[in-house]
Design a protein around this motif. Structure first.
Motif, PDB file in Angstrom:
ATOM      1  N   UNK A 125       0.828  -1.214   0.000  1.00  0.00           N
ATOM      2  CA  UNK A 125       0.000   0.000   0.000  1.00  0.00           C
ATOM      3  C   UNK A 125       0.859   1.260   0.000  1.00  0.00           C
ATOM      4  N   UNK A 126       1.960   1.249   0.772  1.00  0.00           N
ATOM      5  CA  UNK A 126       2.866   2.403   0.789  1.00  0.00           C
ATOM      6  C   UNK A 126       3.506   2.607  -0.575  1.00  0.00           C
ATOM      7  N   UNK A 127       3.898   1.517  -1.209  1.00  0.00           N
ATOM      8  CA  UNK A 127       4.475   1.588  -2.553  1.00  0.00           C
ATOM      9  C   UNK A 127       3.466   2.184  -3.534  1.00  0.00           C
ATOM     10  N   UNK A 128       2.245   1.676  -3.510  1.00  0.00           N
ATOM     11  CA  UNK A 128       1.209   2.155  -4.423  1.00  0.00           C
ATOM     12  C   UNK A 128       0.859   3.616  -4.146  1.00  0.00           C
ATOM     13  N   UNK A 129       0.806   3.992  -2.858  1.00  0.00           N
ATOM     14  CA  UNK A 129       0.485   5.377  -2.508  1.00  0.00           C
ATOM     15  C   UNK A 129       1.532   6.337  -3.056  1.00  0.00           C
ATOM     16  N   UNK A 130       2.815   5.940  -2.966  1.00  0.00           N
ATOM     17  CA  UNK A 130       3.874   6.779  -3.516  1.00  0.00           C
ATOM     18  C   UNK A 130       3.751   6.949  -5.019  1.00  0.00           C
ATOM     19  N   UNK A 131       3.436   5.859  -5.699  1.00  0.00           N
ATOM     20  CA  UNK A 131       3.326   5.918  -7.164  1.00  0.00           C
ATOM     21  C   UNK A 131       2.069   6.664  -7.605  1.00  0.00           C
ATOM     22  N   UNK A 132       0.975   6.505  -6.868  1.00  0.00           N
ATOM     23  CA  UNK A 132      -0.250   7.237  -7.201  1.00  0.00           C
ATOM     24  C   UNK A 132      -0.052   8.729  -6.976  1.00  0.00           C
ATOM     25  N   UNK A 133       0.629   9.077  -5.877  1.00  0.00           N
ATOM     26  CA  UNK A 133       0.847  10.486  -5.549  1.00  0.00           C
ATOM     27  C   UNK A 133       1.858  11.139  -6.477  1.00  0.00           C
ATOM     28  N   UNK A 134       2.957  10.458  -6.742  1.00  0.00           N
ATOM     29  CA  UNK A 134       4.042  11.079  -7.502  1.00  0.00           C
ATOM     30  C   UNK A 134       4.174  10.610  -8.934  1.00  0.00           C
ATOM     31  N   UNK A 135       3.368   9.631  -9.336  1.00  0.00           N
ATOM     32  CA  UNK A 135       3.482   9.107 -10.694  1.00  0.00           C
ATOM     33  C   UNK A 135       4.566   8.052 -10.791  1.00  0.00           C
ATOM     34  N   UNK A 136       4.694   7.476 -11.962  1.00  0.00           N
ATOM     35  CA  UNK A 136       5.652   6.391 -12.152  1.00  0.00           C
ATOM     36  C   UNK A 136       7.026   6.898 -12.578  1.00  0.00           C
ATOM     37  N   UNK A 137       7.253   8.187 -12.418  1.00  0.00           N
ATOM     38  CA  UNK A 137       8.565   8.763 -12.705  1.00  0.00           C
ATOM     39  C   UNK A 137       9.364   8.823 -11.399  1.00  0.00           C
ATOM     40  N   UNK A 138      10.455   9.567 -11.412  1.00  0.00           N
ATOM     41  CA  UNK A 138      11.369   9.625 -10.276  1.00  0.00           C
ATOM     42  C   UNK A 138      10.669  10.018  -8.981  1.00  0.00           C
ATOM     43  N   UNK A 139       9.838  11.065  -9.009  1.00  0.00           N
ATOM     44  CA  UNK A 139       9.203  11.531  -7.775  1.00  0.00           C
ATOM     45  C   UNK A 139       8.353  10.438  -7.133  1.00  0.00           C
ATOM     46  N   UNK A 140       7.609   9.700  -7.929  1.00  0.00           N
ATOM     47  CA  UNK A 140       6.765   8.628  -7.398  1.00  0.00           C
ATOM     48  C   UNK A 140       7.576   7.529  -6.740  1.00  0.00           C
ATOM     49  N   UNK A 141       8.673   7.144  -7.384  1.00  0.00           N
ATOM     50  CA  UNK A 141       9.501   6.092  -6.795  1.00  0.00           C
ATOM     51  C   UNK A 141      10.228   6.586  -5.557  1.00  0.00           C
ATOM     52  N   UNK A 142      10.615   7.871  -5.527  1.00  0.00           N
ATOM     53  CA  UNK A 142      11.228   8.423  -4.317  1.00  0.00           C
ATOM     54  C   UNK A 142      10.236   8.416  -3.155  1.00  0.00           C
TER      55      UNK A 142
END
Length: 195
Positions: free
Chosen positions: A17-34
């Protein structure tokens, strides 16, 4: 036995869920993975502290809840390994997408932590305990303190930065409180359950 494995399932769900939340919030680019890397680390920390404090809490406050922690400590440790494997995946993706190359020196602390995480996970069974003898305890005691130290330093270095100061202070304080509890518990008469 299956009922005791719920910390692993909890860690898997929370980390995902934390992984998905980061990607949903920041997108699948650098910001999302960070964000995913940051949030999966924050999910893993309380799971780690639960395993770190299990034997100490049963010494200081013997009760059904603390006995349950010590009984399920192996599963909390495996839960932490699970959630931190998800963190590792997010971190690798963030590093790969980052335009700034990481130095080898910056990767050494985390690399050491992961060596211990995977070694401890691989030896979290009765067969490994018998095969390793006294070295099993040495591995797990050293490993859990190395992981604690790396978490503590990672959060402490965020304190000087205004943007990350609150999380740095909060998590560093939690890490130091956990160490204090362990030190205090070592001064208490050992409980048979904590052995």
């Amino acid at each position: 036995m299956a009922a005791k494995k719920w910390p692993v399932a909890l860690a898997l769900v929370a980390g995902t869920l934390a992984l998905m939340a980061g990607l949903i919030t920041g997108g699948y680019a650098l910001e999302g993975w960070q964000l995913a890397a940051r949030w999966t680390a924050r999910i893993g920390f309380p799971i780690f502290l639960t395993a770190y404090l299990g034997s100490s809490l049963v010494r200081l406050a013997p009760a059904p809840w603390s006995r349950a922690l010590i009984r399920d400590r192996r599963w909390w440790g495996l839960g932490f390994a699970t959630s931190h494997t998800i963190h590792l995946f997010a971190l690798i993706m963030a590093v790969r997408l980052s335009p700034e190359p990481r130095t080898v020196a910056s990767l050494v602390p985390g690399g050491i932590a992961y060596l211990f995480i995977f070694a401890m996970a691989a030896t979290s069974n009765q067969a490994a305990m018998r095969a390793l003898g006294h070295n099993w305890k040495r591995l797990h005691t050293t490993g859990i303190h190395v992981i604690w130290l790396i978490f503590t330093l990672a959060y402490a270095k965020r304190i000087p930065d205004m943007e990350t100061r609150i999380i740095g202070i909060t998590m560093t304080a939690l890490a130091l409180a956990a160490l204090s509890i362990r030190v205090l518990a070592r001064r208490q008469r050992p409980s048979a359950l904590a052995a």
